[in-house]
Motif scaffolding. Structure first.
Motif, PDB file in Angstrom:
ATOM      1  N   LEU A  34       0.883  -1.215  -0.094  1.00  0.00           N
ATOM      2  CA  LEU A  34       0.051   0.009  -0.235  1.00  0.00           C
ATOM      3  C   LEU A  34       0.785   1.288  -0.075  1.00  0.00           C
ATOM      4  O   LEU A  34       0.649   2.276  -0.631  1.00  0.00           O
ATOM      5  CB  LEU A  34      -0.951  -0.049   1.302  1.00  0.00           C
ATOM      6  N   ALA A  35       2.031   1.278   0.769  1.00  0.00           N
ATOM      7  CA  ALA A  35       2.772   2.462   0.597  1.00  0.00           C
ATOM      8  C   ALA A  35       3.526   2.841  -0.690  1.00  0.00           C
ATOM      9  O   ALA A  35       3.795   3.680  -0.999  1.00  0.00           O
ATOM     10  CB  ALA A  35       3.895   2.140   1.823  1.00  0.00           C
ATOM     11  N   LYS A  36       3.565   1.457  -1.462  1.00  0.00           N
ATOM     12  CA  LYS A  36       4.395   1.807  -2.890  1.00  0.00           C
ATOM     13  C   LYS A  36       3.348   2.351  -3.752  1.00  0.00           C
ATOM     14  O   LYS A  36       3.881   3.008  -4.828  1.00  0.00           O
ATOM     15  CB  LYS A  36       4.784   0.319  -3.197  1.00  0.00           C
ATOM     16  N   TYR A  37       2.110   2.127  -3.970  1.00  0.00           N
ATOM     17  CA  TYR A  37       1.183   2.525  -4.866  1.00  0.00           C
ATOM     18  C   TYR A  37       0.073   3.445  -4.408  1.00  0.00           C
ATOM     19  O   TYR A  37      -0.221   3.567  -2.922  1.00  0.00           O
ATOM     20  CB  TYR A  37       0.308   1.329  -5.258  1.00  0.00           C
ATOM     21  N   ASP A  38      -0.194   4.425  -5.404  1.00  0.00           N
ATOM     22  CA  ASP A  38      -1.138   5.499  -5.029  1.00  0.00           C
ATOM     23  C   ASP A  38      -2.756   4.774  -5.049  1.00  0.00           C
ATOM     24  O   ASP A  38      -3.277   5.049  -5.820  1.00  0.00           O
ATOM     25  CB  ASP A  38      -0.880   6.647  -6.068  1.00  0.00           C
ATOM     26  N   ILE A  39      -3.167   4.129  -3.799  1.00  0.00           N
ATOM     27  CA  ILE A  39      -4.394   3.841  -3.629  1.00  0.00           C
ATOM     28  C   ILE A  39      -4.898   4.052  -2.503  1.00  0.00           C
ATOM     29  O   ILE A  39      -4.021   4.003  -1.424  1.00  0.00           O
ATOM     30  CB  ILE A  39      -4.777   2.380  -4.176  1.00  0.00           C
ATOM     31  N   LEU A  40      -6.101   4.083  -2.075  1.00  0.00           N
ATOM     32  CA  LEU A  40      -6.605   4.270  -0.795  1.00  0.00           C
ATOM     33  C   LEU A  40      -6.696   2.972  -0.210  1.00  0.00           C
ATOM     34  O   LEU A  40      -7.068   1.942  -0.681  1.00  0.00           O
ATOM     35  CB  LEU A  40      -8.021   5.025  -0.789  1.00  0.00           C
ATOM     36  N   PHE A  41      -6.841   2.918   1.146  1.00  0.00           N
ATOM     37  CA  PHE A  41      -6.824   1.633   1.983  1.00  0.00           C
ATOM     38  C   PHE A  41      -8.118   1.888   2.946  1.00  0.00           C
ATOM     39  O   PHE A  41      -8.309   2.627   3.803  1.00  0.00           O
ATOM     40  CB  PHE A  41      -5.654   1.526   2.929  1.00  0.00           C
ATOM     41  N   ILE A  42      -9.184   0.714   2.729  1.00  0.00           N
ATOM     42  CA  ILE A  42     -10.214   1.011   3.512  1.00  0.00           C
ATOM     43  C   ILE A  42     -10.404  -0.326   4.527  1.00  0.00           C
ATOM     44  O   ILE A  42     -10.309  -1.408   4.041  1.00  0.00           O
ATOM     45  CB  ILE A  42     -11.655   0.866   2.761  1.00  0.00           C
ATOM     46  N   GLN A  75      -5.085   0.003  15.283  1.00  0.00           N
ATOM     47  CA  GLN A  75      -4.159   0.017  16.233  1.00  0.00           C
ATOM     48  C   GLN A  75      -3.392  -1.431  16.704  1.00  0.00           C
ATOM     49  O   GLN A  75      -1.939  -1.533  16.943  1.00  0.00           O
ATOM     50  CB  GLN A  75      -4.710   0.807  17.348  1.00  0.00           C
ATOM     51  N   TYR A  76      -4.266  -2.167  16.530  1.00  0.00           N
ATOM     52  CA  TYR A  76      -3.771  -3.550  16.974  1.00  0.00           C
ATOM     53  C   TYR A  76      -2.714  -4.127  15.970  1.00  0.00           C
ATOM     54  O   TYR A  76      -1.727  -4.882  16.299  1.00  0.00           O
ATOM     55  CB  TYR A  76      -5.167  -4.855  17.105  1.00  0.00           C
ATOM     56  N   PHE A  77      -3.131  -4.099  14.781  1.00  0.00           N
ATOM     57  CA  PHE A  77      -2.265  -4.651  13.629  1.00  0.00           C
ATOM     58  C   PHE A  77      -1.245  -3.497  13.172  1.00  0.00           C
ATOM     59  O   PHE A  77      -0.496  -3.663  11.961  1.00  0.00           O
ATOM     60  CB  PHE A  77      -3.173  -5.147  12.633  1.00  0.00           C
ATOM     61  N   ASP A  78      -1.176  -2.311  13.734  1.00  0.00           N
ATOM     62  CA  ASP A  78      -0.361  -1.283  13.387  1.00  0.00           C
ATOM     63  C   ASP A  78      -0.610  -1.043  11.862  1.00  0.00           C
ATOM     64  O   ASP A  78       0.332  -0.842  10.971  1.00  0.00           O
ATOM     65  CB  ASP A  78       1.030  -1.568  13.409  1.00  0.00           C
ATOM     66  N   LEU A  79      -1.841  -0.521  11.464  1.00  0.00           N
ATOM     67  CA  LEU A  79      -2.231  -0.221  10.150  1.00  0.00           C
ATOM     68  C   LEU A  79      -2.520   1.154  10.073  1.00  0.00           C
ATOM     69  O   LEU A  79      -2.870   2.102  10.951  1.00  0.00           O
ATOM     70  CB  LEU A  79      -3.428  -1.068   9.663  1.00  0.00           C
ATOM     71  N   GLN A  80      -2.448   1.732   8.725  1.00  0.00           N
ATOM     72  CA  GLN A  80      -2.642   3.020   8.519  1.00  0.00           C
ATOM     73  C   GLN A  80      -3.751   3.247   7.250  1.00  0.00           C
ATOM     74  O   GLN A  80      -3.556   3.892   6.403  1.00  0.00           O
ATOM     75  CB  GLN A  80      -1.354   4.095   7.845  1.00  0.00           C
ATOM     76  N   PRO A  81      -5.031   2.990   7.790  1.00  0.00           N
ATOM     77  CA  PRO A  81      -5.977   3.117   6.919  1.00  0.00           C
ATOM     78  C   PRO A  81      -6.465   4.468   6.468  1.00  0.00           C
ATOM     79  O   PRO A  81      -6.196   5.503   7.155  1.00  0.00           O
ATOM     80  CB  PRO A  81      -7.360   2.382   7.405  1.00  0.00           C
ATOM     81  N   ASP A  82      -7.056   4.725   5.338  1.00  0.00           N
ATOM     82  CA  ASP A  82      -7.592   6.054   4.905  1.00  0.00           C
ATOM     83  C   ASP A  82      -9.027   6.144   5.304  1.00  0.00           C
ATOM     84  O   ASP A  82      -9.387   7.369   5.475  1.00  0.00           O
ATOM     85  CB  ASP A  82      -7.580   6.161   3.368  1.00  0.00           C
ATOM     86  N   LEU A  83      -9.562   4.952   5.270  1.00  0.00           N
ATOM     87  CA  LEU A  83     -11.125   5.022   5.784  1.00  0.00           C
ATOM     88  C   LEU A  83     -11.485   3.685   6.756  1.00  0.00           C
ATOM     89  O   LEU A  83     -10.744   2.602   6.340  1.00  0.00           O
ATOM     90  CB  LEU A  83     -11.965   4.748   4.563  1.00  0.00           C
ATOM     91  N   ILE A  84     -12.095   3.974   7.983  1.00  0.00           N
ATOM     92  CA  ILE A  84     -12.467   2.760   8.720  1.00  0.00           C
ATOM     93  C   ILE A  84     -13.925   2.597   8.600  1.00  0.00           C
ATOM     94  O   ILE A  84     -14.680   3.658   9.081  1.00  0.00           O
ATOM     95  CB  ILE A  84     -11.994   2.978  10.026  1.00  0.00           C
ATOM     96  N   SER A  85     -14.517   1.536   8.485  1.00  0.00           N
ATOM     97  CA  SER A  85     -16.019   1.541   8.480  1.00  0.00           C
ATOM     98  C   SER A  85     -16.298   0.889   9.817  1.00  0.00           C
ATOM     99  O   SER A  85     -15.493   0.156  10.687  1.00  0.00           O
ATOM    100  CB  SER A  85     -16.533   0.319   7.477  1.00  0.00           C
ATOM    101  N   ILE A  86     -17.096   1.775  10.445  1.00  0.00           N
ATOM    102  CA  ILE A  86     -17.613   1.389  11.856  1.00  0.00           C
ATOM    103  C   ILE A  86     -19.264   1.224  11.871  1.00  0.00           C
ATOM    104  O   ILE A  86     -19.851   1.730  11.017  1.00  0.00           O
ATOM    105  CB  ILE A  86     -17.173   2.223  12.884  1.00  0.00           C
ATOM    106  N   ALA A  87     -19.694   0.231  13.070  1.00  0.00           N
ATOM    107  CA  ALA A  87     -21.066   0.059  13.372  1.00  0.00           C
ATOM    108  C   ALA A  87     -21.170  -0.832  14.711  1.00  0.00           C
ATOM    109  O   ALA A  87     -20.277  -0.602  15.449  1.00  0.00           O
ATOM    110  CB  ALA A  87     -21.847  -0.449  12.322  1.00  0.00           C
ATOM    111  N   LYS A  88     -22.004  -1.535  14.491  1.00  0.00           N
ATOM    112  CA  LYS A  88     -22.104  -2.648  15.718  1.00  0.00           C
ATOM    113  C   LYS A  88     -21.590  -2.114  16.993  1.00  0.00           C
ATOM    114  O   LYS A  88     -22.502  -1.545  17.757  1.00  0.00           O
ATOM    115  CB  LYS A  88     -21.139  -3.925  15.233  1.00  0.00           C
ATOM    116  N   GLY A  89     -20.527  -2.394  17.574  1.00  0.00           N
ATOM    117  CA  GLY A  89     -19.948  -2.095  18.817  1.00  0.00           C
ATOM    118  C   GLY A  89     -20.089  -0.704  19.130  1.00  0.00           C
ATOM    119  O   GLY A  89     -19.734  -0.156  20.274  1.00  0.00           O
ATOM    120  N   MET A  90     -20.215   0.351  18.191  1.00  0.00           N
ATOM    121  CA  MET A  90     -20.540   1.920  18.213  1.00  0.00           C
ATOM    122  C   MET A  90     -21.379   2.148  19.144  1.00  0.00           C
ATOM    123  O   MET A  90     -21.389   3.071  20.077  1.00  0.00           O
ATOM    124  CB  MET A  90     -20.587   2.383  16.842  1.00  0.00           C
ATOM    125  N   THR A  91     -22.812   1.376  19.243  1.00  0.00           N
ATOM    126  CA  THR A  91     -23.894   1.496  20.072  1.00  0.00           C
ATOM    127  C   THR A  91     -23.950   0.469  20.828  1.00  0.00           C
ATOM    128  O   THR A  91     -24.990   0.313  21.476  1.00  0.00           O
ATOM    129  CB  THR A  91     -25.179   2.136  19.560  1.00  0.00           C
TER     130      THR A  91
END
Length: 461
Positions: A254-262, A280-296
């Protein structure tokens, strides 16, 4: 037979009849369900459920991966009631906002990776991934690269059941029923070492699976690829946890290519791995994170996308009108529930508790099952785990699918008072983050009984 039992049986029969007549269930064989009869859940408290017949069940799936703080949290009920009295609804269109949504966006930004400080609210994880598709394509349009539209996903991934979500997912059964995927979405191999390694070591297989991403980028052309979407571990696919070499190699690519990480954290977000987010657990640097479920904790439907500064700055400053959204984006009642849910997680230090206490205890206790003659592998991280049921432990050979071994085991679990989900012949769990050592011991004991019943079933075939 007592009068109360007769009353319960009549109540169940009436509810099952009405259910059969009027309720089309999600992901369900309606004909088969009607023949068997619905299990009607009436109440819940802590990690337990009770059906209308009074049967008690330990919910090792936290509802559907979501009830992180457990059932019966009066303070969430109170927060919702208070918000409904003050402002039950207003939209976030037309230059409007309201305090709960503002406070929630700020709070989530404070918990997310440091480079992610904005949130787009949705009503579910499926809507979150629809939003991702819209947002990444708009981002590249604004960057002057309109050909960057294709999104790379993985086989057997689950990203929701809307048209876009199911297309992003890699489940063939869903694709077959909807003429999916839609154009512009392609899939690469999943990092499922136990089932697909073909003799490779976990490390070698992890690298091979990750390098499929680079091969696909080169095949399509970097100028045509918008993003890569992936779950930190594949939840609905069977709790598939990549080998340790997988994510570092994905990061390199992902660092090598110009694409986004979801990063789809609908299941893993809000503490399940022992970190607020699996990024944070896997030390990743996403551009977008999908959330739901445990949020509420599932108390009220809500989802969202946590957006990196890189993407948010373009959308907020260069986009003009972003023609995407939902009536219930940032719903004030859902936001109030989420804020109180997060307060509970922080106050009770549930994330820290998972990391240092309940996860080590659960994963160690589950390893007792690895010696069972039916079990080929037990794997897990945080408070999520999978148990592979196999015909031959040495070769990983599966049972004939017609035997429906996983479904039998699931029903045996219910018989013994345990809710465990089956994905084919893989049994999976994801209990509330509040589960105690004693409740984990009970979970393992009931799972053992169910495995013994299942073993007798396959021996008789």
């Amino acid at each position: 037979m007592s009068t109360s039992l007769l009353t319960q049986q009549q109540q169940l029969a009436d509810l099952q009849a009405a259910d059969k007549q009027h309720f089309i269930h999600p992901f369900t064989d309606s004909k088969g369900l009607a023949e068997k009869g619905t299990r009607v859940i009436e109440r819940a408290q802590g990690v337990y459920l009770w059906d209308v017949m009074g049967h008690k069940l330990l919910d090792a799936m936290a509802g559907l991966w979501c009830v992180n703080v457990g059932y019966g949290r009066q303070s969430i009920v109170d927060a919702v009631a208070k918000q409904m009295q003050q402002l039950p609804f207003y939209n976030s269109f037309f230059q409007c906002s309201h305090p709960p949504a503002i406070e929630l966006a700020q709070k989530i930004a404070s918990l997310a990776p440091q480079h992610m400080n904005n949130v787009f609210f949705t009503g579910s994880g499926s809507e979150s991934n629809d939003t991702n598709l819209r947002m990444v394509r708009r981002y590249w349009d604004l960057k002057g690269k309109p050909n960057k539209k294709t999104i790379i996903s993985r086989v057997n991934a689950y990203h929701g059941s809307t048209v876009a979500g199911a297309s992003l997912g890699g489940m063939s059964g869903m694709h077959e029923q909807g003429d999916l995927p839609i154009p512009g979405i392609v899939h690469i191999a999943q990092p499922y070492w136990y089932a697909e390694s073909k003799g490779l070591s976990p490390d070698a297989f992890g690298l091979q699976a990750a390098q499929a991403l680079e091969a696909k980028i080169l095949e399509l052309g970097e100028d045509n690829v918008a993003a890569f979407i992936a779950e930190p571990f594949q939840g609905a696919g069977g709790v598939i946890i990549p080998p340790s070499t997988y994510w570092p190699e994905i990061k390199r690519i992902l660092a090598k290519y110009d694409i986004l990480f979801i990063l789809d954290e609908v299941i893993s977000g809000f503490g399940r791995t022992g970190k607020w987010f699996a990024a944070q657990y896997f030390d990743l640097q996403p551009d977008l994170i999908s959330i739901a479920k445990g949020m509420t904790s599932g108390y009220v439907p809500m989802g969202g996308v946590i957006v990196s500064d890189k993407v948010a700055n373009v959308i907020k400053q260069e986009c003009g009108e972003f023609t995407h959204g939902f009536t219930y984006s940032g719903h004030p009642v859902a936001a109030a529930a989420a804020l109180e849910n997060i307060r509970i997680i922080e106050q009770e230090k549930l994330v820290e508790r998972v990391a240092t206490d309940t996860s080590p205890y659960l994963q160690s206790a589950l390893q007792q099952l690895a010696e069972h003659p039916l079990v080929g592998e037990v794997r897990g991280i945080g408070l999520v785990a999978a148990i592979e049921l196999v015909k031959d432990k040495a070769t990983h050979q599966r049972f004939d699918s017609n035997m429906a071994v996983g479904m039998f085991c699931r029903d045996a679990c219910i018989h013994h008072g345990l809710v465990m989900r089956s994905v084919g012949d893989t049994m999976i769990i994801s209990p509330p983050l509040t589960i105690s050592h004693a409740e984990i011991d009970a979970l393992v004991a009931m799972a053992t009984q169910a495995l013994n019943d299942t073993y007798q079933y396959v021996q008789a075939k």
